[in-house]
Design a protein around this motif. Structure first.
Motif, PDB file in Angstrom:
ATOM      1  N   ALA A  87      27.359 -57.260 -29.822  1.00  0.00           N
ATOM      2  CA  ALA A  87      27.589 -57.206 -31.280  1.00  0.00           C
ATOM      3  C   ALA A  87      27.164 -55.844 -31.836  1.00  0.00           C
ATOM      4  N   ILE A  88      26.067 -55.302 -31.301  1.00  0.00           N
ATOM      5  CA  ILE A  88      25.623 -53.974 -31.766  1.00  0.00           C
ATOM      6  C   ILE A  88      26.682 -52.931 -31.402  1.00  0.00           C
ATOM      7  N   LYS A  89      27.190 -53.019 -30.169  1.00  0.00           N
ATOM      8  CA  LYS A  89      28.212 -52.052 -29.732  1.00  0.00           C
ATOM      9  C   LYS A  89      29.481 -52.206 -30.560  1.00  0.00           C
TER      10      LYS A  89
ATOM     11  N   ALA B 133      14.639 -50.704 -29.246  1.00  0.00           N
ATOM     12  CA  ALA B 133      14.449 -49.288 -29.601  1.00  0.00           C
ATOM     13  C   ALA B 133      15.504 -48.408 -28.948  1.00  0.00           C
ATOM     14  N   ALA B 134      16.070 -48.890 -27.822  1.00  0.00           N
ATOM     15  CA  ALA B 134      17.065 -48.079 -27.109  1.00  0.00           C
ATOM     16  C   ALA B 134      18.493 -48.428 -27.513  1.00  0.00           C
ATOM     17  N   ALA B 135      18.651 -49.349 -28.454  1.00  0.00           N
ATOM     18  CA  ALA B 135      19.997 -49.858 -28.767  1.00  0.00           C
ATOM     19  C   ALA B 135      20.798 -48.939 -29.683  1.00  0.00           C
ATOM     20  N   GLY B 136      20.185 -47.875 -30.165  1.00  0.00           N
ATOM     21  CA  GLY B 136      20.923 -46.949 -31.037  1.00  0.00           C
ATOM     22  C   GLY B 136      21.100 -47.482 -32.443  1.00  0.00           C
ATOM     23  N   VAL B 137      20.137 -48.310 -32.905  1.00  0.00           N
ATOM     24  CA  VAL B 137      20.199 -48.811 -34.285  1.00  0.00           C
ATOM     25  C   VAL B 137      19.273 -47.963 -35.160  1.00  0.00           C
ATOM     26  N   GLN B 138      19.444 -48.097 -36.464  1.00  0.00           N
ATOM     27  CA  GLN B 138      18.683 -47.257 -37.392  1.00  0.00           C
ATOM     28  C   GLN B 138      17.529 -48.005 -38.055  1.00  0.00           C
TER      29      GLN B 138
ATOM     30  N   PHE C 208      30.354 -48.840 -38.212  1.00  0.00           N
ATOM     31  CA  PHE C 208      29.049 -48.940 -38.897  1.00  0.00           C
ATOM     32  C   PHE C 208      28.111 -47.888 -38.313  1.00  0.00           C
ATOM     33  N   SER C 209      27.538 -47.061 -39.183  1.00  0.00           N
ATOM     34  CA  SER C 209      26.588 -46.066 -38.687  1.00  0.00           C
ATOM     35  C   SER C 209      25.191 -46.344 -39.236  1.00  0.00           C
ATOM     36  N   ASN C 210      25.037 -47.461 -39.912  1.00  0.00           N
ATOM     37  CA  ASN C 210      23.741 -47.874 -40.425  1.00  0.00           C
ATOM     38  C   ASN C 210      23.538 -49.337 -40.007  1.00  0.00           C
ATOM     39  N   ILE C 211      22.867 -49.512 -38.878  1.00  0.00           N
ATOM     40  CA  ILE C 211      22.761 -50.851 -38.275  1.00  0.00           C
ATOM     41  C   ILE C 211      21.294 -51.264 -38.204  1.00  0.00           C
ATOM     42  N   SER C 212      21.036 -52.480 -38.645  1.00  0.00           N
ATOM     43  CA  SER C 212      19.693 -53.043 -38.572  1.00  0.00           C
ATOM     44  C   SER C 212      19.720 -54.256 -37.647  1.00  0.00           C
ATOM     45  N   ILE C 213      18.622 -54.506 -36.957  1.00  0.00           N
ATOM     46  CA  ILE C 213      18.537 -55.756 -36.198  1.00  0.00           C
ATOM     47  C   ILE C 213      17.233 -56.481 -36.565  1.00  0.00           C
ATOM     48  N   ASP C 214      17.284 -57.806 -36.533  1.00  0.00           N
ATOM     49  CA  ASP C 214      16.095 -58.642 -36.758  1.00  0.00           C
ATOM     50  C   ASP C 214      15.551 -59.097 -35.409  1.00  0.00           C
ATOM     51  N   LEU C 215      14.237 -59.091 -35.292  1.00  0.00           N
ATOM     52  CA  LEU C 215      13.586 -59.605 -34.078  1.00  0.00           C
ATOM     53  C   LEU C 215      12.498 -60.592 -34.485  1.00  0.00           C
TER      54      LEU C 215
ATOM     55  N   SER D 294      12.225 -48.058 -39.870  1.00  0.00           N
ATOM     56  CA  SER D 294      13.534 -47.396 -39.872  1.00  0.00           C
ATOM     57  C   SER D 294      13.423 -45.954 -39.428  1.00  0.00           C
ATOM     58  N   LEU D 295      14.571 -45.400 -39.040  1.00  0.00           N
ATOM     59  CA  LEU D 295      14.647 -43.970 -38.840  1.00  0.00           C
ATOM     60  C   LEU D 295      14.544 -43.337 -40.230  1.00  0.00           C
ATOM     61  N   PRO D 296      14.173 -42.049 -40.309  1.00  0.00           N
ATOM     62  CA  PRO D 296      13.998 -41.438 -41.639  1.00  0.00           C
ATOM     63  C   PRO D 296      15.248 -41.580 -42.501  1.00  0.00           C
ATOM     64  N   GLY D 297      15.041 -42.019 -43.734  1.00  0.00           N
ATOM     65  CA  GLY D 297      16.151 -42.134 -44.686  1.00  0.00           C
ATOM     66  C   GLY D 297      16.989 -43.388 -44.521  1.00  0.00           C
ATOM     67  N   ARG D 298      16.642 -44.264 -43.574  1.00  0.00           N
ATOM     68  CA  ARG D 298      17.457 -45.467 -43.345  1.00  0.00           C
ATOM     69  C   ARG D 298      16.727 -46.749 -43.776  1.00  0.00           C
ATOM     70  N   GLU D 299      15.767 -46.606 -44.663  1.00  0.00           N
ATOM     71  CA  GLU D 299      15.107 -47.797 -45.218  1.00  0.00           C
ATOM     72  C   GLU D 299      16.173 -48.641 -45.937  1.00  0.00           C
ATOM     73  N   CYS D 300      15.969 -49.937 -46.000  1.00  0.00           N
ATOM     74  CA  CYS D 300      16.937 -50.789 -46.704  1.00  0.00           C
ATOM     75  C   CYS D 300      16.711 -50.632 -48.209  1.00  0.00           C
ATOM     76  N   ARG D 301      17.646 -49.985 -48.874  1.00  0.00           N
ATOM     77  CA  ARG D 301      17.468 -49.705 -50.309  1.00  0.00           C
ATOM     78  C   ARG D 301      17.496 -50.991 -51.129  1.00  0.00           C
ATOM     79  N   HIS D 302      18.271 -51.973 -50.681  1.00  0.00           N
ATOM     80  CA  HIS D 302      18.336 -53.230 -51.438  1.00  0.00           C
ATOM     81  C   HIS D 302      16.987 -53.962 -51.368  1.00  0.00           C
TER      82      HIS D 302
END
Ligand code: SF4
Length: 414
Positions: free
Chosen positions: A173-175, A209-214, A182-189, A268-276
């Motif tokens: 699903a991430i891929k 951490a290796a999945a390439g999500v932000q 989508f270039s802004n992807i979050s995952i829940d754990l 998050s990576l810098p600048g990718r905090e969830c603004r909502h």
């Protein structure tokens, strides 16, 4: 002026004149759409949703979509000038609605409000229900952030949690989301889950951490009353000490992999905090649509009833009972409490300057309540701001309670 439907009247004015409009008055607001459908209910979950895995739910999805659009149209006829800079489709499992319905609701939000062209538009997705064709359509329609409920990369843990997907489906699903654009992807754990060990948690963190999500959100399993887990609690749930170790381990690992902790459970990576979600923690305004959705607007908090059939019916017919109870008016003293409680969940924390500007109160007692925790390493003081350390987050209830007591005492004196 804000209007809503209640007790048989199609639109009713909420009298805000008695309350001093507070500091966030002119800020853009967030829109939350609650999509109350899931393939099946996970045994730990108490979010409002209806299981639709056993029948053809297409007509229900259509009715729900029309009801949300009606709700948007009603408030927007009065509030069309409201600026919106975040839109969040949560659930439930929004991806069950399919790309067409989700896009039509988003289109309507844009039609009804003054939506910033750079607005953050998030969709929550269950890995088991994300189709590539839908994801592509959603990106085309303006969804620019996706939050995928991975929960674990261990198949055994996923099956114990009653999840409908495997670890492999989650990775796919991430891929798929990336391929769709989508270039802004979050995952829940989730941690502290039945049978989970530090080793399996470590593996999940490594893959995450290796999945390439932000963005990564962590949730500890909470046993909620009235859920199947609340009725019969499963065996082998890590105890509080083990769960605390898992949390601290995750903070350290994610930070060392570039994910900055900006909230008690969010990285998050810098600048990718969830603004909502930042709007919730910063006590900013948002309007929610759909059964069970909450709103905070013009100093009032209210929610729609947690009843899909009644919500659809009320929207179709204009009948009564759409708001659950009475709106709760948030008075200045409660706003102080919320600022302190929510602000201390954030890495940015709270400051004397903010406190005085927003609430015109003496910060001295708050500082006095925090200083003992600075000495023990549970609170950091940096550039005039106080925030909790990861160890502080583990005892956040105690620290926040002390701070709230101090604010109450100061309030009774002033
Ligand atoms: S998929 Fe999400 S919202 Fe639905 S029951 Fe499971 S945890 Fe709850």
């Amino acid at each position: 002026m804000f209007f809503f439907r209640k007790n048989g009247k199609r639109l009713e004015k909420l009298n805000t004149r008695r309350y001093v409009p507070h500091y966030q008055k002119d800020e853009p607001i967030g829109i939350y759409i609650h999509v109350p459908f899931c393939v099946q209910k996970c045994p730990y979950c108490d979010f409002y949703s209806v299981a639709t895995g056993d029948f053809d739910a297409a007509p229900l999805y259509d009715d729900y979509t029309n009801a949300v659009i009606t709700g948007l149209a009603e408030t927007a006829s009065i509030n069309s000038s409201l600026r919106v800079d975040t839109i969040y489709f949560g659930g439930g499992t929004p991806t069950l609605l399919g790309g067409e319905r989700l896009s039509s609701i988003l289109k309507y939000v844009r039609k009804c409000f003054d939506v910033d062209p750079r607005a953050e538009v998030t969709l929550e997705a269950n890995p088991g229900t994300l189709r590539e064709s839908d994801a592509m359509l959603l990106v085309k329609s303006g969804f620019n952030r996706i939050s995928i409920g991975v929960q674990s990369f261990s198949n055994l843990e996923l099956s114990r949690l009653g999840r409908i997907h495997s670890a492999e489906t989650a990775a796919q699903a991430i891929k798929l989301a990336k391929r769709a654009g989508f270039s802004n992807i979050s995952i829940d754990l989730m941690y502290g889950t039945p049978g989970q060990s530090m080793t399996t948690w470590g593996k999940t963190l490594t893959l995450a951490a290796a999945a390439g999500v932000q963005h990564i959100s962590l949730y500890s399993l909470t046993i909620e009353e009235g859920t199947p887990y609340g009725i019969v609690t499963p065996p082998n749930i890590p105890d509080d000490d083990q769960a605390a170790d898992m949390y601290l381990n995750a903070v350290k690992y994610l930070e060392s992999n570039g994910f900055r902790q900006y909230e008690i459970s969010n990285f998050s990576l810098p600048g990718r905090e969830c603004r909502h979600n930042l709007k919730y923690w910063r006590c900013q305004e948002y309007l929610g649509y759909g059964p069970g959705a909450h709103s905070y607007y013009k100093d009032a908090r209210y929610s729609y009833i947690r009843d899909l059939a009644a919500y659809i019916d009320a929207m179709k017919t204009g009948s009564e009972g759409l708001i659950d109870g009475d709106p709760e008016i948030i008075r200045p003293r409660e706003r102080v409490g919320e600022y302190l409680m929510l602000g201390l969940r954030l890495r940015e924390g709270i400051s004397e300057a903010d406190y005085k500007r927003k609430h015109a109160r003496d910060f001295g007692p708050i500082r006095a309540a925090l200083l003992p925790y600075v000495k023990t390493g549970h609170v950091r003081e940096e550039d005039g701001r106080f925030s909790l350390t990861p160890e502080g987050f583990l005892i956040s209830n105690r620290i926040i309670s002390d701070v709230l007591d101090a604010a109450r005492e100061e309030g009774t004196r002033s």
